[in-house]
Write a protein that holds these residues in place. Structure first.
Motif, PDB file in Angstrom:
ATOM      1  N   ILE A  73       0.847  -1.205   0.000  1.00 35.73           N
ATOM      2  CA  ILE A  73       0.000   0.000   0.000  1.00 35.73           C
ATOM      3  C   ILE A  73       0.878   1.249   0.000  1.00 35.73           C
ATOM      4  O   ILE A  73       0.600   2.219  -0.725  1.00 35.73           O
ATOM      5  CB  ILE A  73      -0.958  -0.022   1.203  1.00 35.73           C
ATOM      6  CG1 ILE A  73      -2.022  -1.102   0.983  1.00 35.73           C
ATOM      7  CG2 ILE A  73      -1.609   1.341   1.398  1.00 35.73           C
ATOM      8  CD1 ILE A  73      -2.936  -1.325   2.174  1.00 35.73           C
ATOM      9  N   ASP A  74       1.965   1.244   0.810  1.00 32.87           N
ATOM     10  CA  ASP A  74       2.875   2.399   0.838  1.00 32.87           C
ATOM     11  C   ASP A  74       3.532   2.615  -0.524  1.00 32.87           C
ATOM     12  O   ASP A  74       3.647   3.751  -0.996  1.00 32.87           O
ATOM     13  CB  ASP A  74       3.951   2.217   1.911  1.00 32.87           C
ATOM     14  CG  ASP A  74       3.388   2.318   3.320  1.00 32.87           C
ATOM     15  OD1 ASP A  74       2.273   2.865   3.467  1.00 32.87           O
ATOM     16  OD2 ASP A  74       4.063   1.837   4.258  1.00 32.87           O
ATOM     17  N   ARG A  76       2.362   1.699  -3.401  1.00 38.10           N
ATOM     18  CA  ARG A  76       1.331   2.211  -4.332  1.00 38.10           C
ATOM     19  C   ARG A  76       1.044   3.684  -4.066  1.00 38.10           C
ATOM     20  O   ARG A  76       0.896   4.462  -5.007  1.00 38.10           O
ATOM     21  CB  ARG A  76       0.049   1.392  -4.205  1.00 38.10           C
ATOM     22  CG  ARG A  76       0.128   0.082  -4.920  1.00 38.10           C
ATOM     23  CD  ARG A  76      -1.220  -0.530  -5.046  1.00 38.10           C
ATOM     24  NE  ARG A  76      -1.156  -1.700  -5.905  1.00 38.10           N
ATOM     25  CZ  ARG A  76      -2.191  -2.422  -6.211  1.00 38.10           C
ATOM     26  NH1 ARG A  76      -3.371  -2.106  -5.728  1.00 38.10           N
ATOM     27  NH2 ARG A  76      -2.065  -3.454  -7.012  1.00 38.10           N
ATOM     28  N   ASN A  77       0.964   4.061  -2.784  1.00 40.96           N
ATOM     29  CA  ASN A  77       0.727   5.469  -2.450  1.00 40.96           C
ATOM     30  C   ASN A  77       1.867   6.343  -2.963  1.00 40.96           C
ATOM     31  O   ASN A  77       1.628   7.434  -3.499  1.00 40.96           O
ATOM     32  CB  ASN A  77       0.557   5.654  -0.944  1.00 40.96           C
ATOM     33  CG  ASN A  77      -0.815   5.231  -0.459  1.00 40.96           C
ATOM     34  OD1 ASN A  77      -1.760   5.171  -1.241  1.00 40.96           O
ATOM     35  ND2 ASN A  77      -0.924   4.932   0.817  1.00 40.96           N
ATOM     36  N   GLU A  78       3.101   5.886  -2.774  1.00 39.37           N
ATOM     37  CA  GLU A  78       4.247   6.655  -3.273  1.00 39.37           C
ATOM     38  C   GLU A  78       4.207   6.763  -4.793  1.00 39.37           C
ATOM     39  O   GLU A  78       4.462   7.834  -5.350  1.00 39.37           O
ATOM     40  CB  GLU A  78       5.555   5.983  -2.835  1.00 39.37           C
ATOM     41  CG  GLU A  78       5.856   6.128  -1.363  1.00 39.37           C
ATOM     42  CD  GLU A  78       7.089   5.342  -0.935  1.00 39.37           C
ATOM     43  OE1 GLU A  78       7.831   4.874  -1.816  1.00 39.37           O
ATOM     44  OE2 GLU A  78       7.290   5.203   0.279  1.00 39.37           O
ATOM     45  N   ARG A  79       3.874   5.648  -5.454  1.00 34.06           N
ATOM     46  CA  ARG A  79       3.802   5.666  -6.915  1.00 34.06           C
ATOM     47  C   ARG A  79       2.680   6.596  -7.388  1.00 34.06           C
ATOM     48  O   ARG A  79       2.868   7.378  -8.320  1.00 34.06           O
ATOM     49  CB  ARG A  79       3.551   4.254  -7.448  1.00 34.06           C
ATOM     50  CG  ARG A  79       3.555   4.210  -8.974  1.00 34.06           C
ATOM     51  CD  ARG A  79       3.301   2.833  -9.520  1.00 34.06           C
ATOM     52  NE  ARG A  79       4.322   1.901  -9.075  1.00 34.06           N
ATOM     53  CZ  ARG A  79       4.174   0.597  -9.057  1.00 34.06           C
ATOM     54  NH1 ARG A  79       3.033   0.058  -9.435  1.00 34.06           N
ATOM     55  NH2 ARG A  79       5.150  -0.194  -8.657  1.00 34.06           N
ATOM     56  N   ILE A  80       1.539   6.542  -6.721  1.00 33.57           N
ATOM     57  CA  ILE A  80       0.419   7.421  -7.088  1.00 33.57           C
ATOM     58  C   ILE A  80       0.810   8.877  -6.862  1.00 33.57           C
ATOM     59  O   ILE A  80       0.562   9.741  -7.716  1.00 33.57           O
ATOM     60  CB  ILE A  80      -0.843   7.037  -6.288  1.00 33.57           C
ATOM     61  CG1 ILE A  80      -1.396   5.703  -6.799  1.00 33.57           C
ATOM     62  CG2 ILE A  80      -1.902   8.122  -6.400  1.00 33.57           C
ATOM     63  CD1 ILE A  80      -2.494   5.110  -5.928  1.00 33.57           C
ATOM     64  N   THR A  81       1.453   9.161  -5.711  1.00 26.33           N
ATOM     65  CA  THR A  81       1.877  10.531  -5.427  1.00 26.33           C
ATOM     66  C   THR A  81       2.889  11.003  -6.463  1.00 26.33           C
ATOM     67  O   THR A  81       2.789  12.127  -6.982  1.00 26.33           O
ATOM     68  CB  THR A  81       2.490  10.607  -4.016  1.00 26.33           C
ATOM     69  OG1 THR A  81       1.532  10.142  -3.075  1.00 26.33           O
ATOM     70  CG2 THR A  81       2.896  12.025  -3.679  1.00 26.33           C
TER      71      THR A  81
END
Length: 194
Positions: A73-74, A76-81
């Motif tokens: 999840i982290d 993915r969040n970093e990639r999305i950000t």
């Protein structure tokens, strides 16, 4: 019991290793106890194993599964950000490119209008210069024609005087029957013409 008649029939007695005879559907006498999960005497051990199994499962989830899921999840969040930041950066660049394009387009339109105006002014100036040149040529020809006409008129006026003198002399001869002197006829013609 829920046994059909075909299964309820007894089969021939079989001799086992201990010499016991059992029917095909018969169950030994000591196995008629309750099903173990529902047997109240096994509840404490079942609860103990349930607590141990739940605890081990909880520890497994806490120590192994949840960190992996949290890491995913982290990531993915970093990639999305990062993707959102890159999209914002690209959008800013695209907006800047559009603004630069519109500015260049406006400058090109202004330049085209300026060039068009200069070409129009140059064409007007050329036409005006050509018109003035033609007018000057026409004025020159008109002046030459007027000078020629004045010359012809002056020559004609000189000749008119001579013609008038000759005509007056002939008229006097025809009317009077005598000849008049040239000086008298010239004086009379000048007094009438003058």
């Amino acid at each position: 019991m829920f046994v059909t008649s075909a299964f309820a029939e007894e089969t021939a007695p079989a001799t086992g290793a201990g010499g016991d005879t059992h029917s095909g559907t018969a169950v030994p006498g000591e196995a008629h106890a309750a099903f173990p999960p529902f047997d109240p005497s096994t509840f404490p051990s079942q609860l103990l194993w349930l607590a141990i199994t739940f605890g081990l499962f909880y520890l497994f989830l806490k120590k192994v599964a949840m960190p992996r899921v949290g890491g995913i999840i982290d990531v993915r969040n970093e990639r999305i950000t990062r993707d959102l930041d890159q999209a914002a950066k690209l959008k800013g660049e695209a907006d800047a490119a559009v603004a630069a394009y519109e500015q260049e387009l406006a400058e090109a339109k202004t330049k085209a209008n300026t060039i068009g105006q200069q070409a129009s002014d140059a064409a007007k100036a050329e036409v005006e210069a050509a018109r003035k040149k033609v007018e000057a040529a026409l004025d020159e020809k008109l002046g030459a024609a007027e000078a020629r006409i004045a010359s012809i008129k002056a020559n004609a006026m000189k000749e008119v005087g001579g013609i008038a003198e000759d005509t007056a002399s002939e008229i006097v001869e025809a009317l009077v029957g005598g000849k008049a002197s040239k000086a008298e006829v010239a004086a009379a013609v000048k007094s009438v013409a003058g």
